[in-house]
Each structure stands twice: as C-alpha cells, then as structure tokens.
Design an enzyme around this catalytic site. Structure first.
Site, mmCIF file in Angstrom:
data_model
loop_
_atom_site.group_PDB
_atom_site.id
_atom_site.type_symbol
_atom_site.label_atom_id
_atom_site.label_comp_id
_atom_site.label_asym_id
_atom_site.label_seq_id
_atom_site.Cartn_x
_atom_site.Cartn_y
_atom_site.Cartn_z
ATOM 1 N N LYS A 114 11.237 -16.954 30.810
ATOM 2 C CA LYS A 114 12.504 -17.680 30.282
ATOM 3 C C LYS A 114 13.988 -17.350 31.224
ATOM 4 C CE LYS A 114 10.735 -19.106 26.258
ATOM 5 N NZ LYS A 114 10.789 -19.097 24.908
ATOM 6 N N LYS A 197 0.355 -26.920 29.673
ATOM 7 C CA LYS A 197 0.041 -26.772 28.206
ATOM 8 C C LYS A 197 0.921 -28.264 27.759
ATOM 9 C CE LYS A 197 2.250 -23.677 25.581
ATOM 10 N NZ LYS A 197 2.584 -23.133 23.994
ATOM 11 N N LYS A 200 6.351 -28.718 22.834
ATOM 12 C CA LYS A 200 7.886 -29.592 21.995
ATOM 13 C C LYS A 200 8.842 -29.644 23.029
ATOM 14 C CE LYS A 200 7.626 -26.886 18.351
ATOM 15 N NZ LYS A 200 7.501 -25.171 18.486
HETATM 16 P P1 ADP Z 1 6.158 -25.303 21.551
HETATM 17 O O1 ADP Z 1 6.002 -24.804 22.755
HETATM 18 O O2 ADP Z 1 5.126 -26.670 21.894
HETATM 19 O O3 ADP Z 1 7.651 -24.978 21.364
HETATM 20 P P2 ADP Z 1 5.485 -23.242 20.393
HETATM 21 O O4 ADP Z 1 5.329 -21.482 21.960
HETATM 22 O O5 ADP Z 1 6.863 -22.523 19.690
HETATM 23 O O6 ADP Z 1 5.354 -24.135 20.700
HETATM 24 O O7 ADP Z 1 3.917 -22.536 19.838
HETATM 25 C C1 ADP Z 1 3.802 -22.833 18.154
HETATM 26 C C2 ADP Z 1 2.320 -23.167 17.721
HETATM 27 O O8 ADP Z 1 1.683 -23.754 18.849
HETATM 28 C C3 ADP Z 1 2.253 -21.704 18.565
HETATM 29 O O9 ADP Z 1 0.954 -20.766 17.262
HETATM 30 C C4 ADP Z 1 1.570 -22.301 19.562
HETATM 31 O O10 ADP Z 1 0.091 -21.857 20.096
HETATM 32 C C5 ADP Z 1 0.606 -23.633 19.785
HETATM 33 N N1 ADP Z 1 1.145 -24.510 20.632
HETATM 34 C C6 ADP Z 1 1.516 -24.813 20.897
HETATM 35 N N2 ADP Z 1 1.249 -25.592 21.822
HETATM 36 C C7 ADP Z 1 0.356 -25.498 22.530
HETATM 37 C C8 ADP Z 1 -1.088 -26.600 22.736
HETATM 38 N N3 ADP Z 1 -0.934 -27.110 24.030
HETATM 39 N N4 ADP Z 1 -2.385 -26.525 22.353
HETATM 40 C C9 ADP Z 1 -2.666 -25.523 21.271
HETATM 41 N N5 ADP Z 1 -1.483 -24.135 20.432
HETATM 42 C C10 ADP Z 1 -0.428 -25.017 20.802
HETATM 43 NA NA NA Z 2 8.422 -23.138 22.953
#
Ligand code: ADP
Ligand code: NA
Length: 330
Positions: A114, A197, A200
């Site tokens: 990051k 992946k 958000k």
């Molecule tokens: P994002 O990348 O959407 O901001 P976060 O990193 O904040 O998500 O993760 C929030 C939760 O959602 C965590 O428990 C993470 O493992 C799960 N998560 C986020 N993206 C995925 C994905 N593409 N597939 C499965 N689980 C995910």
């Molecule tokens: Na995130």
C-alpha cells in the site's frame, strides 16, 4: 456451555459492498454467528488510514451496517458495532504500539504494497500502525477465532506475537487467537480481469458486482464478463479463469456443486451460463437491496441499534482494557 469468541470486521470504504465481501465474509459470518459468540465490527478507524471524505465515511459506515444486517448478520445473536464507538480500540492500540518493534511492523507485506502505491508523502503513520490497531481489535474481546482472508494471515500472526510478548512481559493478560483462513473456493475475481481479486477499491468498477446495484446493472455486468474462446463450461482455474470465476459465484450463491452446473450447462455455451447466474445473483441481492433501503430509511432506528451493540461490545472491551492498563502501570 460458552461459545468460542470470534471477531472479524470490514472497512466502510465504499457505499456498497461487493459480491466477494458477501461470499468471502458475510456468508461465512452468518453461519459462524450460530456456533460462536461473534463480534462483527465496521472498522471506521481503519478506513481513516487512507484519505476519506467525512460525510461519505459516516454515510458508508451506516450503509455497511445495513448491508451486514440485510445479508443475515443478526444483531441480537452477534454483536454488530462500529469500531470508533468503542474507545477501547484506540486506547489499547496505543499500548500495543509501545511493545511492537519498528522493524517488526515494517515487515508487514500489506503495508509495503500500500505504501509503495501511495508514495512516502501519501503514506500515513496510521497506515503503518494499522496492523497494531487490528491486534487491539482482536485482543480486546479475548478472541479465539479470527476468520480472515489469506491476505490477513500475517496480521493475525503479528497479533499473536504481540499478545505473547505482552503476556510474558507483564503476566497473563491476553488470549492468543487463531486465524481461520477463508477457503480458496470463497475467493472471487474481477469479472473483467479474472486473475485479480474483486475489490471495493478496484480502479475500474466494470468488473465489480455491487450488492446494491440495480438488478439490470448486475445482469449486464455478468453478461459482459470476460470468458475465453473455448466455449466449454468447465471449471479450470489455470486455463479458464473467467468461466471458473462465474462457476464459483454460481455454485456458492445457488448452493449447488460445480459438477451439477457443468452438467447442466454442458454444450450450451457461456450466454446461457451467464443468464442463469444473473438470475441467481439478482434473486439473492434483490431482497437484500430492498431490506438495506428499508433500514436506511430509518437512520434513527439503525443508529439506536448500533449504539446498543456498541454498549455491549464496550462492556467486554473495557474489562480487557482495564486489565492491560493495570498491568503496564496506567
Ligand atoms: P475489499 O477489497 O472489497 O475492500 P476487504 O479487503 O476490506 O475488501 O475485505 C473485507 C472482507 O471481504 C474480508 O473478509 C475479505 O477476505 C473479504 N473479501 C474481499 N474481497 C474478496 C473477494 N474478492 N473474494 C472473497 N472474499 C473477499
Ligand atoms: Na480494501
């Protein structure tokens, strides 16, 4: 019998969650709240580690809470609260900062990634200390189980190291938690870039299925998902990541085996698979979206519920905080 204590959280970093958050986190949380004494937090203090618009942050925090509830997190079975409503998180984090090595924190790969993206002026001390705040989150509740994605494994390891160090230096204070790493089959990829992946915070939203999208938008995104020229509906992560991702989403959302989907769609092409998937996703998210809008229509009631849950969380967290403060001489 006491149920084992469980803690997990998500950042209110967008106005909607995406389908990966639903499949990878919320669906398993929904099951775990039955078997565990579960604490699910909306980690707004963590969200502050990158620049946020204050009005949007507050709004996204409410929206995230509404999506937890509409997706099946039951705020009377689990404790569902906003991190900043429980002051003990920031208070314990400070104490833990003082027993964490600078070199130890510097080795966190998520920070390295990051901060490399944000440059040294865009990188805050808060981003550096993020994993130590996460350690405080977990340790405050005497947590035994931390369900997280693979990318959080190193942070839970750090939490264990900090807890063990504190215990050996000051006497038994914290429970040492275990990471419960999300299954590889629960990982969802971007529809336009099926080796990345879904997130958000993706730069382009074209390949992201949002929980709160209109059904017609969701259907369009699924119909436009990247596949391949081969035409076979076959699960093959290596050679057919796009189709494999669609099958993964379908299988979890419809609670059907991959095999039964391969059989059903054999020889029928990707158009039919996508149409079927769009029906399943909009069929699940439609009612969730309606419930979210209903909850957001009464913000006072939602705030009351969150305040009540924060009181419950604080009741547990403050006991641990007092123990830790006492041990270090505060
Ligand atoms: P994002 O990348 O959407 O901001 P976060 O990193 O904040 O998500 O993760 C929030 C939760 O959602 C965590 O428990 C993470 O493992 C799960 N998560 C986020 N993206 C995925 C994905 N593409 N597939 C499965 N689980 C995910
Ligand atoms: Na995130």
């Amino acid at each position: 019998m006491n149920k084992p204590r469980l803690y997990s959280g998500m950042q209110p970093s967008a106005d909607s969650l995406q389908i990966g958050n639903y499949i990878g986190a919320l669906l398993s949380w929904k099951a775990l709240q039955q078997t565990h004494d579960a604490y699910f937090s909306i980690v707004d203090l963590h969200a502050l580690t990158v620049a946020q618009d204050p009005v949007k942050l507050r709004e996204n925090t409410r929206r995230t809470a509404a999506q937890y509830i509409a997706s099946g997190i039951d705020p009377s079975a689990a404790t569902l609260y906003v991190q900043s409503h429980v002051a003990a998180h920031a208070q314990l984090a400070w104490v833990l900062n003082t027993i964490t090595g600078f070199g130890e924190a510097s080795r966190m790969t998520q920070f390295k990634d990051k901060s490399a993206k944000q440059g040294s002026d865009g990188t805050t001390v808060g981003l550096f200390a993020y994993p130590i705040l996460m350690a405080a989150d977990i340790l405050l509740y005497d947590t035994v189980v931390v369900p997280v994605g693979e990318d959080q494994r190193q942070h839970v390891e750090l939490t264990r190291d900090i807890a063990a160090r504190f215990n050996s230096r000051f006497g038994d204070t914290f429970v040492i938690p275990e990471a419960d790493i999300q299954k590889e089959t629960a990982k969802i990829f971007d529809l336009q870039n099926p080796t990345a992946k879904m997130s958000k915070s993706a730069e382009s939203h074209a390949g992201v299925i949002w929980l709160l999208d209109e059904p017609s938008v969701t259907a369009k995104k699924i119909m436009r998902a990247v596949t391949d020229a081969d035409g076979g509906v076959v699960f093959d992560r290596e050679n057919k990541p796009g189709v494999t991702n669609l099958l993964t989403i379908y299988s979890t959302m419809a609670e059907r085996s991959i095999q039964s989907l391969e059989d059903e769609y054999a020889g029928r092409g990707y158009g039919d698979l996508k149409k079927g998937l769009a029906e399943v996703v909009t069929g699940t998210f439609g009612p969730i979206r309606a419930r979210v809008l209903e909850l957001l229509g009464d913000p006072a009631e939602l705030d009351r519920l969150l305040a009540h849950n924060a009181d419950r969380a604080a009741g547990v967290a403050n006991v641990t905080l007092a123990r830790a403060f006492d041990r270090v001489g505060l």
